[in-house]
Structure formats: C-alpha cells, structure tokens
Design an enzyme around this catalytic site. Structure first.
Site, PDB file in Angstrom:
ATOM      1  N   TRP A 135       0.833  -1.205   0.000  1.00 26.95           N
ATOM      2  CA  TRP A 135       0.000   0.000   0.000  1.00 26.95           C
ATOM      3  C   TRP A 135       0.864   1.249   0.000  1.00 26.95           C
ATOM      4  O   TRP A 135       0.384   2.338  -0.308  1.00 26.95           O
ATOM      5  CB  TRP A 135      -0.949   0.005   1.196  1.00 26.95           C
ATOM      6  CG  TRP A 135      -0.336   0.357   2.536  1.00 26.95           C
ATOM      7  CD1 TRP A 135       0.797  -0.168   3.088  1.00 26.95           C
ATOM      8  CD2 TRP A 135      -0.840   1.303   3.491  1.00 26.95           C
ATOM      9  NE1 TRP A 135       1.031   0.383   4.328  1.00 26.95           N
ATOM     10  CE2 TRP A 135       0.051   1.277   4.607  1.00 26.95           C
ATOM     11  CE3 TRP A 135      -1.939   2.149   3.533  1.00 26.95           C
ATOM     12  CZ2 TRP A 135      -0.148   2.079   5.729  1.00 26.95           C
ATOM     13  CZ3 TRP A 135      -2.144   2.943   4.653  1.00 26.95           C
ATOM     14  CH2 TRP A 135      -1.253   2.920   5.736  1.00 26.95           C
ATOM     15  N   ASP A 136       2.141   1.078   0.340  1.00 23.53           N
ATOM     16  CA  ASP A 136       3.071   2.206   0.325  1.00 23.53           C
ATOM     17  C   ASP A 136       3.026   2.918  -1.025  1.00 23.53           C
ATOM     18  O   ASP A 136       3.144   4.148  -1.096  1.00 23.53           O
ATOM     19  CB  ASP A 136       4.502   1.720   0.586  1.00 23.53           C
ATOM     20  CG  ASP A 136       4.628   0.936   1.876  1.00 23.53           C
ATOM     21  OD1 ASP A 136       3.830  -0.001   2.082  1.00 23.53           O
ATOM     22  OD2 ASP A 136       5.533   1.234   2.673  1.00 23.53           O
ATOM     23  N   GLU A 178      -0.905  -2.000  12.568  1.00 19.54           N
ATOM     24  CA  GLU A 178      -0.664  -3.439  12.522  1.00 19.54           C
ATOM     25  C   GLU A 178      -0.423  -4.064  13.897  1.00 19.54           C
ATOM     26  O   GLU A 178      -0.159  -5.260  13.987  1.00 19.54           O
ATOM     27  CB  GLU A 178       0.497  -3.739  11.579  1.00 19.54           C
ATOM     28  CG  GLU A 178       0.150  -3.433  10.129  1.00 19.54           C
ATOM     29  CD  GLU A 178       1.337  -3.521   9.189  1.00 19.54           C
ATOM     30  OE1 GLU A 178       1.133  -3.819   8.002  1.00 19.54           O
ATOM     31  OE2 GLU A 178       2.479  -3.263   9.656  1.00 19.54           O
ATOM     32  N   LYS A 227       0.518   1.722  16.100  1.00 20.15           N
ATOM     33  CA  LYS A 227       1.806   1.565  15.430  1.00 20.15           C
ATOM     34  C   LYS A 227       2.154   2.756  14.553  1.00 20.15           C
ATOM     35  O   LYS A 227       3.276   3.265  14.566  1.00 20.15           O
ATOM     36  CB  LYS A 227       1.814   0.300  14.581  1.00 20.15           C
ATOM     37  CG  LYS A 227       3.108   0.129  13.781  1.00 20.15           C
ATOM     38  CD  LYS A 227       3.086  -1.082  12.869  1.00 20.15           C
ATOM     39  CE  LYS A 227       4.373  -1.161  12.056  1.00 20.15           C
ATOM     40  NZ  LYS A 227       4.397  -2.328  11.150  1.00 20.15           N
ATOM     41  N   GLN A 228       1.180   3.215  13.742  1.00 22.57           N
ATOM     42  CA  GLN A 228       1.478   4.208  12.703  1.00 22.57           C
ATOM     43  C   GLN A 228       0.205   4.949  12.325  1.00 22.57           C
ATOM     44  O   GLN A 228      -0.862   4.677  12.862  1.00 22.57           O
ATOM     45  CB  GLN A 228       2.075   3.522  11.484  1.00 22.57           C
ATOM     46  CG  GLN A 228       1.159   2.481  10.861  1.00 22.57           C
ATOM     47  CD  GLN A 228       1.836   1.657   9.791  1.00 22.57           C
ATOM     48  OE1 GLN A 228       3.021   1.753   9.557  1.00 22.57           O
ATOM     49  NE2 GLN A 228       1.062   0.814   9.109  1.00 22.57           N
TER      50      GLN A 228
END
Length: 699
Positions: A298-299, A428, A496-497
């Site tokens: 997905w980056d 995640e 996480k992000q």
C-alpha cells in the site's frame, strides 16, 4: 564531514557513513545499485516462491576501489549530485585529481556506467598509475549465471532465476554484457587528462543486451553518453521542482526525497520493459531478508503515488497499469477466499499473487483494495481520462474492487448498518478487529467511485453498491467527538502508525474541524514514537489543515531523525533500523509540502487550495503541478500566493480559473500570466463562464 554550501541538491562528505546501508543509490527505474554494494537489482526480476520471493541479486560491475600514489596525504570527497543522478568519488593530491563517476543512465535504462578520470593538476610531467580493485564476481545466489562468448571484447554472462514466483511460472532471464576492468590505468606524461568509460548493459534477452551495449558504445564514440544522461535528468527536474528560501535543511531533504523517488520510476518515454512498481526500499534495495524483499505494498498507492500523480500523471498511469495487469491474479485470490470481484495481495511482485511471508497480512489487511481504488479515483479526478478506464482496463479494476466489498460486508440488523469484520487496520498492532475506520471509509469510497464512474461510462451497476456505501459503519464516539480506530478501541492503546488520521488526509472524509483536531490530539499522544517514518507527515498535514503551523512543524521535525547523513538516505525507523532507502517515508514527507503547505486537494470538480507557510520558510515555489492536462506553478510567501499557468493542455484546451472562497472573486488563468492574491482558501477549476470572469491578476 561537510556539505556543499552552494547547491542544496548536492550532498558531499569526506567520510563515508559507517553503516554502508546508508550509502547513496543510483537507479533509473530499470536497474539500480547501492554505491559500493556487490549487487545490482533489476525491475521485475525476483527469485523464490511466494513468501520466499525477493529481488534477485545481480553482481555489480561498478563496485571498485582505486589506489592512488600518495593516497595517505590525499583529500577525498564523496558526492551525490541529485540534479544529474551521479555519484562521484574524488581523490586529490598536489599533482593529480582522480575521479570516479557512477550512474544508471536515465534514458538508456539498460546501461550502468562507470567513468574513471585522471587529471594532471601541476606542471609535473610524471605519469600517474592508478590501481583498480574490482569486487565483481560473475555469480549470484539467485541466478544460475554462466559465461557466454565475449561480445565486442566485453564479457557476456547470462542465466535464469533459480525458483519462479509461483509454481509453473517461467524463470526470469538476465543477460549482462560488461567491459572488463584492467588492473590499472595510466595517465602518460604527455597527457593532461584522460577518461575511461566502462559500460554494463543488462536486459532480459541476449539480443536486447547486445543492442543496448552497442547503443551505449555509439554514445561514447559521439561523446554523448554522459551528456544525454544529464539532459534526461534535467528534463525530469524541469517537470517537478520544489524550491524554497529560508530553511536549508528542508530544502536539502526535499531534493533528496524527490531524487530517490524519481530514481525508482521509469522514464517518461515508452520503454521495452514492464515496470512492476514502487517498493518501500526502492529499486536498489530489496534482497533476501531486507527492505521488504522489494515487494509492492500500500506504500505505493497511499504514500508515494500522490506525489507521482501531482507531477507526472503519465507515470502514475504506469503504476495503475500494473494493477490492471495483475487483476486476474487478484480475482483468483478473491475466489480462493470466498468473495466476489478482486482481492489484491498485501505484498506483490511480478505475478500479482500474494508473496507476503506471513498469511495474516494477506488475509486481514484488506484495505489494500480500497487504497488501490482510491488511487484510480484520484487519477480520474485529476485527469478526467475516461479512455484509460473505458479502453485500457481501469474500469475493470474499479468494478472488481467494488464487487469485492459488496461481498465482504455483513449486515447488522440491530445497528442497521453494514460491517466489515475481522480485519487488520493500518495499525498493525491490531490483527483481528471489526469495523476499522480507515478500512470502512476506503470501502465506502470504492463503492461510490465505482457507481460514479459507471455513470460516466454508461454502464449499469447494482444499485446495492450505493446502499451499502451509505450504510457502512464508520466508528464514531459522539461523546468524545472522535473516531475510534475500530469497534472496541480503548483510548490510550498504543498505535503503530498513521491510521485514523488518514481519514482527514488523504481520504478527505467529511468531519468538523473540532473532530479533526480531536483525532489528531487523541492519536498523536498514543502513536508509537518508534514507528515508521511516514506517520508524522500525516499528523503535520492535519495540523496544517487546522492552521496550526507550530504544531505541524513539531511533527514534521520528527522526520529528520530518519534522514541518515550524508546522502539523505531514509531509514524506516528513527534509530536507523528497518528498511532503507525508505521511499515510503519520503513520500509522506513530500506530501507535507506539496499538499500540506499548499492545501492542495484533488476533488471531483476542482483542485482545492488553502496555503499556509511555516515560520522558518520565507518563500516556497512548486513547479509542475498537473491539473486536467495543464501545468501549474505555485509561489507562496508569508502573505501572498501566485499561480502561473505554465503549459496548457495539449490534447484539449480546458481554460482554468481561480476562484477565491471568501470573496468569491474569480481570475482567469492565461498562460505565463501570474495571478496573485492574499493567502486564503480557493479552488482551481474549469472556467465555467469566461465572460463573467475577472481578467485582473492582482487583488
């Protein structure tokens, strides 16, 4: 160490980084290498089945060391010139300068080039001999190379990858022709300077490798090899330039980010190879056990694609075409998992089948589907290119993803809504939750865009799609006025992000400024400070939306910890661990400037803007923004914005106008005629009524 004080695009030092993972890279979308690495990588050449699939190692022919007389007293300089895509190693004594240049040719993409130049600096007429130590070994752990007959006095090796990506697939072929390196080079006493050029040509067939080698030799003989490479880079930079005055550190970081992203992309012109896509570590990285194996995530769609789309819609289309090419595999995955339509893999390589080495991501992190659909949506809104969707497969992807979501949701009669159960969100740390906010909004958009696009194409689609989209559950806490990450999320749980903050940007999910602020405050406090680099850029963009430049800069400044000196190579994590050269983090960083400082938002009917300039920047200029085939330049100062139409659409001229939101004033954009106004929100759109538009260019 020291840096070039004149040009923020040139990174120089006198000592190499102790961790050679942070060496500069050179690449051109087809072939790439990390400087002083033993290996090169080729676009689309992978070895290993499924979860063991990684970029195949190709031995590097440009990894050499030079030994120079009086080296102990010599001055050494190592330089990456991002304007020319060239790495230099220079050794200077009182009598001589020895220069080594390495580059992946930007337009002749099958060529990797090494140039060694010896130049006399003093009156001395003594000859100079430089010894060469090559690290090249014609073997690979992933390819069964064998020696073939020499070609034009150059070494020819060829081989196939050992293990195909999926059972029954063909192994990939690599053919390489390289000029042999002598043990030494000598500048005669009668010579002032001399250069030696060593070519390496790499292709998937013997015939093509030989053709490319001959083309390279022809350029050498006409003295155009390096100049054509420099021209290709200059052309690329001309179409995408970000420059600013007031913060050198940011200026350097932006040049580095753009260089590394562009290095991983193919040329603008048609090529003779199938480009696979953007991986987190770029083309130069991704071997076995490192940098996510060179896979596509997905980056690409969420973190890198927006920058590519803004500056190079043609290259953005190439990224989308790879998703079109791999649609059959995505449909097969959907069938295997019991759903309709297409389910794209979490990690992909050449075939489009799942290559993640942990099943849970492929099964649970299904937001990849809506990430891809959103990229197609943004392409359509920016270009209005219906041909791409009608005739080139774009519609098939959008439709198949909508079909998937229509079969993936479940109806909850008690809450009267559709739910998406059992998923892994972008955070995640959570592996099996219900109603991830980011996943839900993405699914909603996928269904809505498919319905909208079908209307443009005059294709009938199930009315159920819009009914599902309207009733997909997006968690919201009415008391705390924020979006819980998923059903049952507990305030304070570590994230996480970037996850929920992505609802505001890039998804532009409708919410009040207060809710947007609450989301930022809530998740900024609990996001893991050791998380991946791209996260803080999204928080920065959120604060810029709310006109809190100070808070935005605090978030953006966190990114500098991930930029490793001296060549501005990004690490995934601030402590230097994780993937390198982390293009994903660079993409987020670039979006902060291109979409955060400008307020640019690509919408269905217009390009919105709402600029804000932080304190440490005096002026910002972004050149090359595309909209409906037109090329724009935006100049920002503390109080004023200026928009220039640099090039009109070549296919069908669509006159543009600037409309200011607060005053309602309208300005026609005529080519090369700047339009200036006080900072504030507005939009760029097709000119609806030229007769009523103001032709003035100044408030």
């Amino acid at each position: 160490m020291f840096e070039c004080e004149d040009d923020p695009a040139v990174f120089s030092c006198d000592t190499l980084p102790s961790d050679l993972r942070f060496m500069a890279t050179v690449a051109n979308g087809y072939i790439g290498t990390r400087i002083y690495s033993d290996i090169m990588h080729i676009n689309g050449v992978y070895n290993g089945e499924r979860g063991d699939c990684c970029r195949a190692d190709v031995p590097s022919t440009v990894n050499i060391r030079l030994t120079v007389p009086d080296e102990s007293t010599a001055k050494k300089t190592f330089t990456l010139n991002t304007r020319t895509g060239t790495f230099y190693s220079t050794t200077e004594t009182k009598d001589f300068v020895v220069t080594q240049q390495i580059f992946a040719h930007r337009s002749q993409v099958h060529l990797m080039v090494l140039i060694i130049t010896l130049e006399r600096m003093a009156i001395s007429k003594e000859q100079l001999t430089v010894e060469i130590k090559s690290m090249f070994v014609p073997h690979s752990q992933n390819i069964d190379f064998m020696r073939g007959p020499d070609f034009m006095q150059a070494m020819y090796i060829h081989g196939e990858t050992l293990i195909p990506e999926v059972k029954g697939a063909a192994r990939q072929s690599v053919h390489m022709i390289s000029m042999p390196l002598p043990e030494s080079l000598t500048l005669l006493s009668t010579e002032q300077s001399r250069s030696w050029i060593f070519l390496t040509a790499v292709a998937d067939t013997e015939e093509r490798a030989k053709e490319c080698f001959v083309e390279g030799q022809t350029l050498v003989q006409s003295n155009q090899l390096y100049s054509s490479h420099v021209l290709a880079w200059a052309t690329l930079w001309k179409q995408s330039c970000i420059s600013l005055r007031g913060c050198r550190k940011l200026n350097q970081a932006l040049h580095g980010c753009l260089y590394y992203v562009l290095s991983a992309l193919p040329p603008m012109k048609p090529t003779d190879f199938q480009y696979i896509g953007l991986s987190p570590g770029g083309l130069s990285n991704g071997g076995n056990g490192e940098d996510y194996f060179g896979h596509i995530f997905w980056d690409q769609e969420i973190w890198l694609y927006p920058i590519v789309l803004a500056f190079y819609p043609e290259l953005a289309a190439i990224l989308l075409k790879n998703r079109i090419r791999t649609l059959p595999a995505a449909k097969s995955i959907a069938v295997q998992q019991g759903f309709l339509g297409a389910k794209y893999p979490w990690e992909s390589a050449v075939t489009g089948f799942e290559v993640c080495n942990e099943d849970i991501y492929g099964l649970k992190e299904i937001h990849i589907n809506s990430d891809i659909s959103f990229a197609f949506q943004q392409y359509f809104y920016l270009t209005q290119d219906l041909v791409f969707f009608r005739d080139k497969g774009g519609w098939d992807v959008v439709c198949s993803i909508a079909e998937f979501w229509s079969s993936r949701v479940t109806w909850n009669p008690s809450e009267m809504c559709y739910e998406i159960k059992g998923v892994m969100p972008p955070d995640e740390y959570q592996s099996d939750v219900n109603n991830s906010a980011f996943t839900a909004v993405g699914a909603k958009y996928s269904l809505q865009f498919a319905t909208e696009l079908a209307s443009h194409l005059q294709i009938a689609v199930p009315s159920e799609w819009m009914k599902i989209a309207e009733k997909i559950k997006v968690p919201f806490d009415p008391e705390k006025q924020y979006h819980p990450e998923f059903d049952g999320y507990k305030s304070g749980d570590v994230v996480k992000q970037a996850d929920v903050v992505l609802l505001g940007y890039p998804l532009m999910y409708h919410m009040s400024p207060q809710v947007r602020k609450n989301d930022l405050v809530m998740y900024e406090a609990v996001t893991d400070p050791e998380g991946p680099a791209m996260t803080w850029s999204m928080f920065a963009i959120g604060w810029l939306e709310l006109k809190n430049a100070t808070q935005a800069q605090q978030q953006l400044n966190k990114c500098y910890s991930n930029i490793q000196e001296p060549f501005k190579v990004w690490s995934e994590n601030a402590d230097g661990s994780g993937a390198v050269n982390f293009l994903t983090g660079m993409g987020g960083f670039l979006q902060t400037v291109v979409f955060g400082y400008t307020g640019f938002r690509i919408t269905k009917n217009c390009l919105l803007f709402d600029p804000i300039i932080p304190e440490d920047i005096d002026e910002l200029q972004i050149t090359g923004i595309n909209y409906l085939g037109n090329i724009l330049q935006l100049q920002l100062s503390k109080e004023q914005a200026t928009i220039v139409l640099m090039r009109c659409c070549e296919v069908q001229h669509m006159p543009l106008e600037v409309v200011l939101r607060d005053s309602g004033r309208t300005f026609v954009l005529n080519r090369d005629q700047p339009v200036s106004f006080l900072l504030g929100p507005g939009k760029i759109q097709n000119r609806c009524n030229a007769d009523s538009s103001e032709l003035c260019t100044k408030l």
